[in-house]
Design a protein around this motif. Structure first.
Motif, short mmCIF file in Angstrom:
data_model
loop_
_atom_site.label_atom_id
_atom_site.label_comp_id
_atom_site.label_asym_id
_atom_site.label_seq_id
_atom_site.Cartn_x
_atom_site.Cartn_y
_atom_site.Cartn_z
N UNK A 91 0.81 -1.22 0.00
CA UNK A 91 0.00 0.00 0.00
C UNK A 91 0.84 1.27 0.00
N UNK A 92 2.14 1.11 0.10
CA UNK A 92 3.04 2.27 0.20
C UNK A 92 3.95 2.31 -1.02
N UNK A 93 3.72 3.29 -1.89
CA UNK A 93 4.51 3.42 -3.11
C UNK A 93 5.32 4.72 -3.13
N UNK A 94 5.54 5.28 -1.95
CA UNK A 94 6.42 6.44 -1.89
C UNK A 94 7.85 6.01 -2.20
N UNK A 95 8.62 6.92 -2.75
CA UNK A 95 10.01 6.58 -3.08
C UNK A 95 10.78 6.16 -1.84
N UNK A 96 10.47 6.76 -0.71
CA UNK A 96 11.13 6.37 0.54
C UNK A 96 10.85 4.91 0.88
N UNK A 97 9.66 4.40 0.51
CA UNK A 97 9.32 3.00 0.77
C UNK A 97 10.13 2.07 -0.14
N UNK A 98 10.37 2.51 -1.37
CA UNK A 98 11.20 1.70 -2.27
C UNK A 98 12.64 1.63 -1.74
N UNK A 99 13.13 2.75 -1.21
CA UNK A 99 14.48 2.75 -0.64
C UNK A 99 14.54 1.85 0.60
N UNK A 100 13.52 1.94 1.44
CA UNK A 100 13.47 1.11 2.65
C UNK A 100 13.43 -0.38 2.27
N UNK A 101 12.74 -0.70 1.19
CA UNK A 101 12.64 -2.08 0.74
C UNK A 101 14.01 -2.65 0.34
N UNK A 102 14.94 -1.77 -0.03
CA UNK A 102 16.27 -2.22 -0.45
C UNK A 102 17.27 -2.29 0.70
N UNK A 103 16.86 -1.94 1.88
CA UNK A 103 17.79 -1.95 3.03
C UNK A 103 18.44 -3.31 3.27
N UNK A 104 17.75 -4.42 3.04
CA UNK A 104 18.41 -5.72 3.23
C UNK A 104 19.67 -5.91 2.38
N UNK A 113 24.19 2.46 -9.36
CA UNK A 113 23.67 3.08 -10.57
C UNK A 113 22.15 2.98 -10.57
N UNK A 114 21.48 4.09 -10.81
CA UNK A 114 20.02 4.10 -10.88
C UNK A 114 19.55 4.76 -12.15
N UNK A 115 18.59 4.14 -12.83
CA UNK A 115 18.05 4.69 -14.07
C UNK A 115 16.63 5.20 -13.87
N UNK A 116 16.35 6.42 -14.34
CA UNK A 116 15.01 6.98 -14.35
C UNK A 116 14.43 7.01 -12.92
N UNK A 117 13.32 6.34 -12.67
CA UNK A 117 12.77 6.26 -11.31
C UNK A 117 13.79 5.65 -10.35
N UNK A 118 14.57 4.70 -10.84
CA UNK A 118 15.61 4.10 -10.02
C UNK A 118 16.67 5.09 -9.59
N UNK A 119 16.81 6.19 -10.33
CA UNK A 119 17.74 7.23 -9.93
C UNK A 119 17.28 7.94 -8.67
N UNK A 120 15.98 8.23 -8.60
CA UNK A 120 15.43 8.85 -7.39
C UNK A 120 15.52 7.91 -6.20
#
Length: 250
Positions: free
Chosen positions: A59-72, A84-91
């Motif tokens: 239910x959370x699609x904020x960019x901060x949630x995507x970053x938090x999902x990558x913490x592992x 390296x991040x492309x497009x949305x992945x850059x943010x």
């Protein structure tokens, strides 16, 4: 969370890279660039983002949630020489800066990152997402439209669309106003950032050099003449040139 990622190279390699894809893509879309990095002695990890590549969203699609999902990917002092991040992945990549080990020199490369959209642009992006995920273009259409791409790149582009959960449309709704350029104003002393922007004459880019703060230490930005939004497909050498390599590209 469930770890979902593609890896290339040897886990015992002395250098590591983290590659973060954009909306409607998958981790294996980095295949071409990853092989270049492996040849330079890197071990590469490319995560699949939430609601992509068969992963369920939430239910959370904020960019901060995507970053938090990558913490592992940063547990047990895991670190990367290059991110390296492309497009949305850059943010998303810029949102990871607080997670980076403070004693590790890290090069961050943003490929035509989505940092700043007007309300109108965000609405256009939302509508384009709905249109393209509802009517997925076949490989041959991508090949005709993008002659600089390999057939593999076109196959992976089609695959990305087909494996993207349409709930990812919430990315555009939950990140409004879409403004993330301020994340570039406080770069940690152990991080250097390069922003590669597509040629504005192409009219299909996501980032504008005006979106990049000026006079910020350890931040470099430049536009690539004749190159469109898909820099990793059209000009991977420009990315490799931005990576510090021992005894090369001095």
């Amino acid at each position: 969370m469930t770890i979902s990622a593609t890896q290339w190279g040897s886990p015992t390699a002395t250098r590591r890279a983290l590659l973060i894809h954009g909306i409607t893509m998958t981790s294996n879309s980095w295949e071409g660039l990853a092989q270049l990095l492996v040849a330079e002695g890197f071990f590469i990890v490319a995560p699949n983002l939430l609601a992509h590549a068969g992963r369920q969203g939430n239910n959370d699609y904020r960019i901060s949630a995507f970053a938090e999902d990558l913490r592992p990917y940063f547990v047990t002092d895991m670190s990367y020489d290059v991110i390296i991040g492309h497009s949305f992945g850059g943010a998303v990549a810029v949102s990871l800066l607080p997670f980076l080990p403070k004693m590790k020199e890290t090069t961050v490369i943003l490929l035509d990152p989505g940092l700043e959209f007007t309300e109108e642009q965000n609405k256009m992006n939302l509508n384009l997402f709905l249109k393209e995920t509802a009517n997925i273009k076949p490989v041959d259409v991508h090949m005709a439209k993008n002659p600089a791409w390999s057939r593999r790149d076109c196959v992976l582009r089609t695959l990305g669309f087909s494996m993207c959960d349409r709930t990812a449309v919430e990315i555009f709704r939950q990140n409004s106003p879409w403004s993330f350029k301020s994340l570039l104003k406080n770069i940690p002393p152990h991080v250097k950032i390069t922003v590669l922007v597509s040629d504005p004459k192409f009219g299909v880019g996501i980032c504008d050099l005006e979106h990049i703060p000026r006079d910020v230490e350890r931040l470099n930005a430049r536009a690539l003449t004749g190159i469109g939004h898909w820099i990793q497909y059209e000009c991977p050498d420009a990315i490799m040139d931005a990576i510090p390599l021992p005894g090369a590209r001095l």
